[in-house]
Design an enzyme around this catalytic site. Sequence first.
Site, PDB file in Angstrom:
ATOM      1  N   LYS A   1      -5.848  14.196   5.542  1.00 47.97           N
ATOM      2  CA  LYS A   1      -6.104  13.965   4.107  1.00 47.97           C
ATOM      3  C   LYS A   1      -6.817  15.126   3.410  1.00 47.97           C
ATOM      4  O   LYS A   1      -6.657  15.320   2.210  1.00 47.97           O
ATOM      5  CB  LYS A   1      -6.910  12.673   3.914  1.00 47.97           C
ATOM      6  CG  LYS A   1      -6.100  11.424   4.184  1.00 47.97           C
ATOM      7  CD  LYS A   1      -6.854  10.166   3.820  1.00 47.97           C
ATOM      8  CE  LYS A   1      -6.023   8.950   4.199  1.00 47.97           C
ATOM      9  NZ  LYS A   1      -6.604   7.691   3.730  1.00 47.97           N
TER      10      LYS A   1
ATOM     11  N   ASP B   1      -6.046   5.774  -2.696  1.00 54.31           N
ATOM     12  CA  ASP B   1      -6.840   4.846  -1.878  1.00 54.31           C
ATOM     13  C   ASP B   1      -7.896   4.112  -2.706  1.00 54.31           C
ATOM     14  O   ASP B   1      -7.981   2.884  -2.685  1.00 54.31           O
ATOM     15  CB  ASP B   1      -7.533   5.597  -0.730  1.00 54.31           C
ATOM     16  CG  ASP B   1      -6.567   5.974   0.381  1.00 54.31           C
ATOM     17  OD1 ASP B   1      -5.606   5.232   0.615  1.00 54.31           O
ATOM     18  OD2 ASP B   1      -6.793   7.019   1.023  1.00 54.31           O
TER      19      ASP B   1
END
Length: 277
Positions: A66, A103
């Site tokens: 990420k 997210d």
Amino acid sequence: MKKWYAVIGDPIEHSMSPLMHNTWMNAEERDGTYIPLHITKENLVEGFNGMKLLGCSGFNVTIPHKEAIIPLLDDIDPLAQKMGAVNTVVRQLDGTYKGYNTDGLGFVKSLEDAVGTHHKDKRVLVIGAGGASRGICFALAQEGYTKLSIANRTVAKAQAICDELDVVATAYSLEEAAASLDEFGIIIQTTSAGLNNSAFSLPLSLEKLSNTAIVADIVYNPLMTPFLAQSQQKGATVVTGLGMFIHQGALAYSYWNDVYPTADTVKPVLLEQLGGN
Ligand code: ATR
């Protein structure tokens, strides 16, 4: 060319993203497919180059890429830049790749799906100060939840997130947060507590939890974590982690297809995959 999407990570075999995205694409009769790609840290640059060569239309990024994917992208959304993490990449019309983070916003959508949008003035306690907490805190602040506190075993990590937020936020130890738990209207559990095989099941004591509190967990395996089960016993409204998983995916899907898919289409399929909880 048929559109193809992917989720890249290591490990990747247990990801439910392919099932979720393919279910949405099939429901809309889209001519596309979504596949898991096992890419190790060492192979990220070559792996991404291969994906570009093969015309990947968009992909999700999971552990451990990420942060590492960011310098490889052509552009990055300002919120993802602030978070320092990308979980969604979109191929733009000119063929370049732009990174986003869905997210934290997915968590907020899941929370608001469950309890409505009228809780923004409540005091919010976020437990944990890892990558997940960071994303959720930035998203909460952006979406108008401005009374934020972060509790963590290592208080300095909570303080570091507080210092970066655009709103005033307070850092607490887990013990301090437990002692004033009744002051919080929304409590969000972002540590690995309660995750199947996790070494610890509760990050802090729920003794002082208010029965009017809303308690959310980001862990969805199991759906009813010990933290949520105890909170429910004390009368709190609980929000499981499955919604966050679905909405981070729904938001990614909307960036790729300009349509926000419904959670209900995939929920039964994912619940079955999780063992019929
Ligand atoms: P993620 O990126 O998924 O959020 P992470 O960065 O490893 O994962 O963060 C894990 C979080 O769980 C941290 O807040 C961590 O606390 P520390 O910052 O003090 O390490 C918390 N955590 C992990 N094990 C814990 C334990 N046994 N008790 C309390 N908190 C714990």
